[in-house]
Design an enzyme around this catalytic site. Structure first.
Site, PDB file in Angstrom:
ATOM      1  N   ARG A  28      63.364 -45.787  31.575  1.00 39.65           N
ATOM      2  CA  ARG A  28      62.847 -45.642  30.329  1.00 39.65           C
ATOM      3  C   ARG A  28      61.642 -47.028  29.598  1.00 39.65           C
ATOM      4  O   ARG A  28      61.307 -47.158  28.412  1.00 39.65           O
ATOM      5  CB  ARG A  28      63.257 -45.081  28.664  1.00 39.65           C
ATOM      6  CG  ARG A  28      63.613 -43.488  29.211  1.00 39.65           C
ATOM      7  CD  ARG A  28      62.543 -42.449  29.550  1.00 39.65           C
ATOM      8  NE  ARG A  28      62.690 -41.019  29.978  1.00 39.65           N
ATOM      9  CZ  ARG A  28      62.946 -40.104  29.089  1.00 39.65           C
ATOM     10  NH1 ARG A  28      63.145 -40.575  27.975  1.00 39.65           N
ATOM     11  NH2 ARG A  28      63.474 -39.475  29.860  1.00 39.65           N
ATOM     12  N   ARG A  32      58.591 -45.099  24.423  1.00 38.24           N
ATOM     13  CA  ARG A  32      57.992 -45.134  23.307  1.00 38.24           C
ATOM     14  C   ARG A  32      58.036 -45.971  22.290  1.00 38.24           C
ATOM     15  O   ARG A  32      57.752 -46.744  20.910  1.00 38.24           O
ATOM     16  CB  ARG A  32      57.879 -44.236  22.507  1.00 38.24           C
ATOM     17  CG  ARG A  32      57.525 -42.558  22.875  1.00 38.24           C
ATOM     18  CD  ARG A  32      57.515 -41.455  21.966  1.00 38.24           C
ATOM     19  NE  ARG A  32      59.370 -40.536  22.944  1.00 38.24           N
ATOM     20  CZ  ARG A  32      59.296 -39.665  22.529  1.00 38.24           C
ATOM     21  NH1 ARG A  32      59.469 -38.886  22.575  1.00 38.24           N
ATOM     22  NH2 ARG A  32      60.528 -39.708  24.145  1.00 38.24           N
ATOM     23  N   ARG A  41      49.291 -43.902  24.699  1.00 37.25           N
ATOM     24  CA  ARG A  41      49.161 -42.229  25.189  1.00 37.25           C
ATOM     25  C   ARG A  41      48.419 -42.100  23.478  1.00 37.25           C
ATOM     26  O   ARG A  41      47.930 -40.838  24.762  1.00 37.25           O
ATOM     27  CB  ARG A  41      50.531 -42.323  24.363  1.00 37.25           C
ATOM     28  CG  ARG A  41      50.541 -40.716  24.554  1.00 37.25           C
ATOM     29  CD  ARG A  41      51.966 -41.042  24.027  1.00 37.25           C
ATOM     30  NE  ARG A  41      53.759 -40.156  23.972  1.00 37.25           N
ATOM     31  CZ  ARG A  41      53.208 -38.825  23.184  1.00 37.25           C
ATOM     32  NH1 ARG A  41      52.059 -38.889  22.325  1.00 37.25           N
ATOM     33  NH2 ARG A  41      54.024 -37.253  23.411  1.00 37.25           N
ATOM     34  N   ASP A  78      56.984 -38.837  35.670  1.00 39.09           N
ATOM     35  CA  ASP A  78      58.507 -37.661  35.216  1.00 39.09           C
ATOM     36  C   ASP A  78      59.353 -37.365  36.049  1.00 39.09           C
ATOM     37  O   ASP A  78      58.513 -36.557  37.517  1.00 39.09           O
ATOM     38  CB  ASP A  78      57.526 -36.854  34.038  1.00 39.09           C
ATOM     39  CG  ASP A  78      59.197 -36.132  32.895  1.00 39.09           C
ATOM     40  OD1 ASP A  78      59.791 -37.156  32.010  1.00 39.09           O
ATOM     41  OD2 ASP A  78      59.558 -34.974  33.197  1.00 39.09           O
ATOM     42  N   TYR A 155      66.760 -27.214  34.180  1.00 39.98           N
ATOM     43  CA  TYR A 155      65.025 -27.374  34.104  1.00 39.98           C
ATOM     44  C   TYR A 155      64.255 -25.753  34.353  1.00 39.98           C
ATOM     45  O   TYR A 155      63.660 -25.103  33.426  1.00 39.98           O
ATOM     46  CB  TYR A 155      63.996 -28.847  33.834  1.00 39.98           C
ATOM     47  CG  TYR A 155      64.683 -29.593  33.207  1.00 39.98           C
ATOM     48  CD1 TYR A 155      64.418 -29.325  31.536  1.00 39.98           C
ATOM     49  CD2 TYR A 155      65.658 -30.659  33.624  1.00 39.98           C
ATOM     50  CE1 TYR A 155      65.206 -30.625  30.634  1.00 39.98           C
ATOM     51  CE2 TYR A 155      65.845 -31.952  32.518  1.00 39.98           C
ATOM     52  CZ  TYR A 155      65.834 -31.575  31.473  1.00 39.98           C
ATOM     53  OH  TYR A 155      66.211 -32.829  30.513  1.00 39.98           O
TER      54      TYR A 155
HETATM   55  O1  CP3 Z   1      61.697 -45.285  32.650  1.00 41.51           O
HETATM   56  C1  CP3 Z   1      60.869 -45.319  33.273  1.00 41.51           C
HETATM   57  O2  CP3 Z   1      60.305 -46.012  32.044  1.00 41.51           O
HETATM   58  C2  CP3 Z   1      59.875 -44.577  33.887  1.00 41.51           C
HETATM   59  C3  CP3 Z   1      59.985 -43.040  33.238  1.00 41.51           C
HETATM   60  C4  CP3 Z   1      60.277 -41.927  33.039  1.00 41.51           C
HETATM   61  C5  CP3 Z   1      59.778 -40.730  31.954  1.00 41.51           C
HETATM   62  N1  CP3 Z   1      60.668 -39.852  32.594  1.00 41.51           N
HETATM   63  C6  CP3 Z   1      59.343 -41.156  31.585  1.00 41.51           C
HETATM   64  C7  CP3 Z   1      59.287 -40.139  29.915  1.00 41.51           C
HETATM   65  C8  CP3 Z   1      60.881 -41.779  33.929  1.00 41.51           C
HETATM   66  C9  CP3 Z   1      62.642 -41.929  35.511  1.00 41.51           C
HETATM   67  C10 CP3 Z   1      61.875 -39.982  33.295  1.00 41.51           C
HETATM   68  C11 CP3 Z   1      62.876 -39.322  33.495  1.00 41.51           C
HETATM   69  C12 CP3 Z   1      63.257 -38.295  32.874  1.00 41.51           C
HETATM   70  N2  CP3 Z   1      62.416 -36.748  32.433  1.00 41.51           N
HETATM   71  C13 CP3 Z   1      64.507 -36.965  33.179  1.00 41.51           C
HETATM   72  C14 CP3 Z   1      65.907 -38.022  33.858  1.00 41.51           C
HETATM   73  C15 CP3 Z   1      65.985 -39.480  33.249  1.00 41.51           C
HETATM   74  C16 CP3 Z   1      67.281 -39.282  31.832  1.00 41.51           C
HETATM   75  O3  CP3 Z   1      66.658 -40.066  30.889  1.00 41.51           O
HETATM   76  O4  CP3 Z   1      68.277 -38.215  32.088  1.00 41.51           O
HETATM   77  C17 CP3 Z   1      64.514 -36.452  32.459  1.00 41.51           C
HETATM   78  C18 CP3 Z   1      66.380 -35.642  32.172  1.00 41.51           C
HETATM   79  C19 CP3 Z   1      63.216 -36.618  32.623  1.00 41.51           C
HETATM   80  C20 CP3 Z   1      62.918 -35.167  31.709  1.00 41.51           C
HETATM   81  C21 CP3 Z   1      62.112 -35.488  29.886  1.00 41.51           C
HETATM   82  N3  CP3 Z   1      60.861 -36.251  30.288  1.00 41.51           N
HETATM   83  C22 CP3 Z   1      62.510 -34.807  29.002  1.00 41.51           C
HETATM   84  C23 CP3 Z   1      63.915 -34.522  28.225  1.00 41.51           C
HETATM   85  C24 CP3 Z   1      61.370 -35.665  27.831  1.00 41.51           C
HETATM   86  C25 CP3 Z   1      61.394 -35.759  26.644  1.00 41.51           C
HETATM   87  C26 CP3 Z   1      62.585 -36.513  26.182  1.00 41.51           C
HETATM   88  C27 CP3 Z   1      62.012 -37.248  24.872  1.00 41.51           C
HETATM   89  O5  CP3 Z   1      62.460 -38.330  24.163  1.00 41.51           O
HETATM   90  O6  CP3 Z   1      61.262 -36.446  24.217  1.00 41.51           O
HETATM   91  C28 CP3 Z   1      60.410 -36.923  28.661  1.00 41.51           C
HETATM   92  C29 CP3 Z   1      59.216 -37.115  28.253  1.00 41.51           C
HETATM   93  C30 CP3 Z   1      59.286 -38.103  28.589  1.00 41.51           C
HETATM   94  N4  CP3 Z   1      59.280 -39.133  30.112  1.00 41.51           N
HETATM   95  C31 CP3 Z   1      59.038 -39.344  27.557  1.00 41.51           C
HETATM   96  C32 CP3 Z   1      58.518 -40.495  28.835  1.00 41.51           C
HETATM   97  C33 CP3 Z   1      58.235 -41.897  28.359  1.00 41.51           C
HETATM   98  C34 CP3 Z   1      58.273 -39.261  26.381  1.00 41.51           C
HETATM   99  C35 CP3 Z   1      57.433 -38.930  26.368  1.00 41.51           C
HETATM  100  C36 CP3 Z   1      56.164 -39.616  25.256  1.00 41.51           C
HETATM  101  O7  CP3 Z   1      56.486 -38.573  24.328  1.00 41.51           O
HETATM  102  O8  CP3 Z   1      55.223 -40.489  25.492  1.00 41.51           O
END
Ligand code: CP3
Length: 354
Positions: A28, A32, A41, A78, A155
């Site tokens: 990540r 944010r 964003r 994602d 999911y």
């Molecule tokens: O690592 C990176 O910088 C690359 C981008 C990346 C994102 N999601 C961006 C993201 C990667 C590799 C993921 C993978 C991902 N997404 C996973 C597996 C990794 C892990 O964390 O276990 C999972 C389970 C997801 C599903 C997902 N996407 C969730 C549960 C959420 C909400 C999480 C939260 O903190 O609110 C997301 C959203 C998400 N994916 C964000 C980002 C930067 C936040 C979105 C935002 O509001 O800007």
């Protein structure tokens, strides 16, 4: 040696080849905690707006690299793009995380599930990969990724995030054939998706099995690891004469690393609960290890961060095969200055181990 890359330490470490220091990136890393991400964003309108535009995805992929001397970039996207492309209707509701309009809730919807046409329905991802590679211009390697079939199924069946995964576990224990059907279709989709990312320019790929760790020993092997095995078997391993290493990350999977190494993967991602030196003793002659600083360490002072970094490096010990990372994604509440302290500490303190 990959001659087109100015810094290939990350790829060398994944292949357990010598490096001068321990390379690092952060799960990540584009997100944010960075004010510039929050600004982009806002301009894009939404998180999915960022993911679906190759221009925006490229911009935010580059942001952490412009701030810190990280050793790898990761595609901004994602894991839930795949079920979205399978017709489940992904959306994000503020504060509640990801949701699906049409989750898999009955036999009819499960049997109707089809792998997406990657070239058509996930074109925005492969376009982003090509554009990021061009923009990187060989600075560091680009990581592509996907969710594991099991984690994606969580999911798809739950319809969003869950505290107890009751729906997916009920399906798994009461209708194992239906669960296997979802996993089989999804595994095929993941193989096509990762290979398309590799064809578009991804130089390593990572499988995020974020929820495999909440399974029992036998359920993990049957419902998660078996399908990651299929993916490892189906991945493109070499492109233009250069190896494309793969990484498996099961959060909470420390107990199962021998089994994970048996898939033939190149590297295993570790969360912070396991001693990386113990992991190395078990599987380090066969795979590289990626991890495993507790992301919460980044809430502490730069001195504390430096000493926790030294603990991880010292625990891994001398020699190659270690990619430094956090044990899970960086928290949005992290102070960006503390990340700089971690990056400097890894680059400085690791030299004596190489
Ligand atoms: O690592 C990176 O910088 C690359 C981008 C990346 C994102 N999601 C961006 C993201 C990667 C590799 C993921 C993978 C991902 N997404 C996973 C597996 C990794 C892990 O964390 O276990 C999972 C389970 C997801 C599903 C997902 N996407 C969730 C549960 C959420 C909400 C999480 C939260 O903190 O609110 C997301 C959203 C998400 N994916 C964000 C980002 C930067 C936040 C979105 C935002 O509001 O800007």
């Amino acid at each position: 040696m990959n001659f087109k890359l100015k810094n290939d330490a990350f790829l060398r470490a994944l292949l357990r080849q010598p490096t001068e220091y321990t390379p690092l990136w952060m799960m990540r890393q584009a997100g944010r905690f960075l004010p510039e991400y929050r600004e982009t964003r806002k301009r894009a309108g939404s998180f999915l707006g960022l993911c679906k535009s190759p221009d925006f995805a490229t911009e935010v992929t580059m942001q952490p690299l412009d701030r810190y001397p990280l050793d790898a970039a990761i595609l901004f996207s994602d894991i839930l793009t795949v079920p979205d492309a399978m017709g489940l209707g992904l959306y994000f509701s503020d504060g509640e995380g990801p949701k699906f309009e049409r989750p898999l809730r009955d036999e009819a919807s499960i049997m109707a599930l089809r792998a997406p046409d990657v070239e058509r329905d996930l074109r925005y991802v492969t376009d982003a990969v090509s554009q990021i590679r061009k923009t990187l211009d060989g600075r560091v390697p680009l990581i592509g990724f996907s969710g594991s079939p099991f984690t994606l199924s969580c999911y798809m069946v739950e319809g969003g995030s869950s505290d107890d995964y009751a729906k997916v576990k009920t399906l798994m224990y009461s209708e194992p054939k239906l669960m296997h059907h979802i996993l089989e279709v999804t595994a095929g989709a993941v193989i096509a998706y990762l290979n398309a990312q590799i064809e578009a320019g991804a130089q390593a790929v990572m499988i995020f099995d974020s929820w495999g760790g909440m399974l029992s020993h036998s359920a993990y092997h049957e419902f998660s690891l078996a399908y990651m095995q299929r993916i490892v078997d189906g991945l493109i391993k070499e492109k233009d004469g250069v190896r494309i290493p793969n990484i498996i990350f099961t959060k909470g999977g420390g107990l199962w690393i021998e089994g994970i190494a048996n898939t033939g993967c190149d590297a295993i991602g570790l969360d912070w609960t396991m001693d990386i030196g113990v992991a190395r003793q078990k599987v380090g002659s066969r795979v590289a290890l990626q991890g495993n600083l507790d992301p919460a360490v980044l809430f502490a002072s730069p001195d504390a961060i430096r000493s926790e970094v030294e603990k991880v490096l010292g625990s891994y010990g001398f020699g190659s095969g270690h990619v430094f990372n956090l044990g899970h994604g960086i928290s949005q509440h992290t102070n960006p200055d503390n990340v700089a302290a971690m990056v400097t500490a890894v680059h400085e303190l690791s030299r004596k181990y190489h």
